[in-house]
Design an enzyme around this catalytic site. Sequence first.
Site, PDB file in Angstrom:
ATOM      1  N   ASN A  96       0.795  -1.075   0.076  1.00  0.00           N
ATOM      2  CA  ASN A  96      -0.090   0.119  -0.075  1.00  0.00           C
ATOM      3  C   ASN A  96       0.791   1.343  -0.146  1.00  0.00           C
ATOM      4  OD1 ASN A  96      -0.465   2.030   2.355  1.00  0.00           O
ATOM      5  ND2 ASN A  96      -0.015  -0.030   3.326  1.00  0.00           N
ATOM      6  N   PHE A 103      -1.360   8.379   4.160  1.00  0.00           N
ATOM      7  CA  PHE A 103      -2.079   8.758   5.437  1.00  0.00           C
ATOM      8  C   PHE A 103      -3.384   9.499   4.853  1.00  0.00           C
ATOM      9  CE2 PHE A 103       2.090   9.591   7.954  1.00  0.00           C
ATOM     10  CZ  PHE A 103       2.106   8.468   8.106  1.00  0.00           C
ATOM     11  N   SER A 162       6.196   5.424   8.246  1.00  0.00           N
ATOM     12  CA  SER A 162       5.652   4.906   7.048  1.00  0.00           C
ATOM     13  C   SER A 162       6.398   5.349   5.830  1.00  0.00           C
ATOM     14  CB  SER A 162       4.137   5.557   6.712  1.00  0.00           C
ATOM     15  OG  SER A 162       3.808   5.465   5.659  1.00  0.00           O
ATOM     16  N   ASN A 211       5.478   6.010   2.775  1.00  0.00           N
ATOM     17  CA  ASN A 211       4.570   6.588   1.861  1.00  0.00           C
ATOM     18  C   ASN A 211       4.300   8.236   1.983  1.00  0.00           C
ATOM     19  OD1 ASN A 211       3.922   4.213   0.841  1.00  0.00           O
ATOM     20  ND2 ASN A 211       2.339   3.764   2.592  1.00  0.00           N
ATOM     21  N   THR A 212       4.957   8.788   2.897  1.00  0.00           N
ATOM     22  CA  THR A 212       4.875  10.229   3.004  1.00  0.00           C
ATOM     23  C   THR A 212       6.621  10.629   2.894  1.00  0.00           C
ATOM     24  OG1 THR A 212       3.134  10.294   4.601  1.00  0.00           O
ATOM     25  CG2 THR A 212       4.722  12.254   4.531  1.00  0.00           C
ATOM     26  N   LYS A 248       6.295   4.249  16.691  1.00  0.00           N
ATOM     27  CA  LYS A 248       6.363   3.316  15.849  1.00  0.00           C
ATOM     28  C   LYS A 248       7.573   3.211  14.819  1.00  0.00           C
ATOM     29  CE  LYS A 248       3.027   0.573  12.726  1.00  0.00           C
ATOM     30  NZ  LYS A 248       1.699   0.554  12.494  1.00  0.00           N
ATOM     31  N   ASN A 296       6.664  -1.249  11.332  1.00  0.00           N
ATOM     32  CA  ASN A 296       5.698  -0.927  10.161  1.00  0.00           C
ATOM     33  C   ASN A 296       5.798  -1.476   9.093  1.00  0.00           C
ATOM     34  OD1 ASN A 296       3.945   0.955   8.688  1.00  0.00           O
ATOM     35  ND2 ASN A 296       4.812   2.967  10.082  1.00  0.00           N
TER      36      ASN A 296
END
Length: 385
Positions: free
Chosen positions: A129, A133, A202, A204-205, A241, A270
């Site tokens: 994925n 966010f 994460s 994804n940022t 995290k 994560n």
Amino acid sequence: MTAESTDWNLSGTPRIYPEIFRLVFQNMEPERAHGIGFQAIRSAESTGLSLAYRKLATADPALRTRVMGLEFPSPFGLAAGFDKAGRGTTALMDLGFGHVEVGTITAQPQPGNPAPRMHRLPQDQALINRMGFNNAGARVIEPRLAATRKKLTRRFGIHRPILGVNIGKTKVVALDNAVEDYRESTDRLARHADYLVVNVSSPNTPGLRQLQAVEALRPILTAVRDQALKSTGRHVPLAVKIAPDLADEDVLAVADLAGELGLDGLVATNTTISREGLVTDPATVESYGGGGLSGKPLSQRSLDVLTLLRAHLDATGSSLAVMSVGGVTTGADVIQRLRAGADLVQGYTAFLYQGPLWVYRINRDLRNNLSAWRHERASGGIPHA
């Protein structure tokens, strides 16, 4: 003794949902399938259909676990990512989770990354994925969390499931302004959270994982800790995290920082940017592009990080709790994590593949193995549980 040995009574009942998944959801766009499944869970609650299931799924009182000063009905919970906006938290808790971690929530609303941004790897029981966010922002989600806490108390009483809140950086906010961004989320959300998690891991940022470096992480964790106390007038348990892709020495550096700042826990781990060891055709995986990989392939690295952390925390006398997440699929996996030193265990990706009975089966495995679990703890075989 391993969690898979004959001393443990692990469920092996036939499972219908994987066949339903194969026939109905497997060829459906993953984000749409997730939305339909989540809406079905919410509808079961709103129509009253979940009441009977709640009675079946509520964890055995013997599974109650005290961690970070909180009493969890079960050591097994749902990781952040499933309920990003706090819309179905109580419905999910009806399924038997000991806690649900809502989020990741950012201070400002954001749509997330362009679709398609979620891809299944059924052969690997995994998911890629790059959601980014996507959420309505702290201002909008705040009243939902307040309503959730009230509903939980009415429904479950003093032994209610625990509400975790996971916060992250708004994408358009520069890294130099991350501290104030996290502070704003904390100010709005801390009063409604049983515990908070700072997400700096994460993939994804853009640039977010740079905040795991101790010199960048220190002011963020300090700001969140202090703002939570200021906003609530109470100690709100706080965890950070971390990514599975950190080098071992960096994992331990984050743990030492968390202990130094008086945090309560670590969430490990994560999603990963690694694509090693996958069964799925490499060309197919490559076609899905970037993003975080979760699910079964992450299991070994997540377990390795847990083992590393537990040994280090025990050696240094740290009281930090460890929430282990990554590749948790079965009751045996949960027991293995508890035996390896996890205080709590979280799952997510397997929920998408195995359906709503998944958490019931895991709690049943934990209940059925209480005597073996306690015997091993008493003999010193389990460092924490």
